[in-house]
Design a protein around this motif. Structure first.
Motif, PDB file in Angstrom:
ATOM      1  N   ASN A 111       0.639  -1.434  -0.008  1.00 42.74           N
ATOM      2  CA  ASN A 111       0.097   0.129  -0.047  1.00 42.74           C
ATOM      3  C   ASN A 111       1.071   1.243   0.132  1.00 42.74           C
ATOM      4  O   ASN A 111       0.392   2.219  -0.550  1.00 42.74           O
ATOM      5  N   TYR A 112       2.003   1.333   0.871  1.00 41.90           N
ATOM      6  CA  TYR A 112       2.731   2.537   0.793  1.00 41.90           C
ATOM      7  C   TYR A 112       3.331   2.785  -0.582  1.00 41.90           C
ATOM      8  O   TYR A 112       3.263   3.849  -0.998  1.00 41.90           O
ATOM      9  N   GLU A 147       5.929   2.401 -11.834  1.00 41.58           N
ATOM     10  CA  GLU A 147       6.620   3.896 -11.850  1.00 41.58           C
ATOM     11  C   GLU A 147       7.393   4.309 -12.998  1.00 41.58           C
ATOM     12  O   GLU A 147       7.110   5.471 -13.390  1.00 41.58           O
ATOM     13  N   GLN A 182       2.196   1.512  -3.687  1.00 44.50           N
ATOM     14  CA  GLN A 182       1.557   2.002  -4.332  1.00 44.50           C
ATOM     15  C   GLN A 182       0.868   3.348  -4.100  1.00 44.50           C
ATOM     16  O   GLN A 182       0.463   4.173  -5.380  1.00 44.50           O
ATOM     17  N   ASP A 183       0.626   3.716  -3.000  1.00 41.60           N
ATOM     18  CA  ASP A 183       0.115   5.078  -2.721  1.00 41.60           C
ATOM     19  C   ASP A 183       0.994   6.062  -3.238  1.00 41.60           C
ATOM     20  O   ASP A 183       0.665   7.227  -3.731  1.00 41.60           O
ATOM     21  N   ARG A 184       2.386   6.039  -2.981  1.00 37.67           N
ATOM     22  CA  ARG A 184       3.426   6.736  -3.391  1.00 37.67           C
ATOM     23  C   ARG A 184       3.277   7.161  -5.040  1.00 37.67           C
ATOM     24  O   ARG A 184       3.351   8.213  -5.595  1.00 37.67           O
ATOM     25  N   ASN A 231       0.869   6.169  -7.067  1.00 34.04           N
ATOM     26  CA  ASN A 231      -0.687   6.881  -7.575  1.00 34.04           C
ATOM     27  C   ASN A 231      -0.472   8.250  -7.104  1.00 34.04           C
ATOM     28  O   ASN A 231      -1.216   9.063  -8.087  1.00 34.04           O
ATOM     29  N   SER A 232       0.009   9.026  -6.512  1.00 35.35           N
ATOM     30  CA  SER A 232       0.016  10.326  -5.742  1.00 35.35           C
ATOM     31  C   SER A 232       1.090  11.105  -6.838  1.00 35.35           C
ATOM     32  O   SER A 232       1.468  12.363  -6.492  1.00 35.35           O
ATOM     33  N   GLY A 233       1.902  10.613  -7.640  1.00 36.93           N
ATOM     34  CA  GLY A 233       2.823  11.282  -8.471  1.00 36.93           C
ATOM     35  C   GLY A 233       4.024  11.125  -7.925  1.00 36.93           C
ATOM     36  O   GLY A 233       5.113  11.814  -8.384  1.00 36.93           O
ATOM     37  N   GLY A 234       4.470  10.484  -6.707  1.00 40.08           N
ATOM     38  CA  GLY A 234       5.611  10.510  -6.064  1.00 40.08           C
ATOM     39  C   GLY A 234       6.557   9.201  -6.504  1.00 40.08           C
ATOM     40  O   GLY A 234       6.120   8.705  -7.808  1.00 40.08           O
TER      41      GLY A 234
END
Length: 60
Positions: free
Chosen positions: A3-4, A32, A6-8, A10-13
């Motif tokens: 989750n960590y 990515e 994929q969240d990064r 998905n938020s453009g990180g």
């Protein structure tokens, strides 16, 4: 970890750091950097066609 990462992404990180991605995060690299990963794979194959350098690591 999933989750960590994929969240990064998905938020453009990014999931990487100045030391690189590492083995724990390698399954998210394709999400990515899809285009760059293909370029790196081709470059690795050109320089190490027998896969002697770091076999089975990130770029394989």
């Amino acid at each position: 970890m999933g989750n960590y990462c994929q969240d990064r992404i998905n938020s453009g990180g990014t999931i990487s750091h100045h030391h690189g991605v590492g083995l724990l995060k390698r399954k998210w690299v394709k999400d990515e950097v899809t285009k760059q990963l293909e370029l790196l794979k081709n470059f690795k194959k050109l320089l190490d066609d027998k896969n002697l350098l770091n076999p089975g690591k990130l770029i394989y």
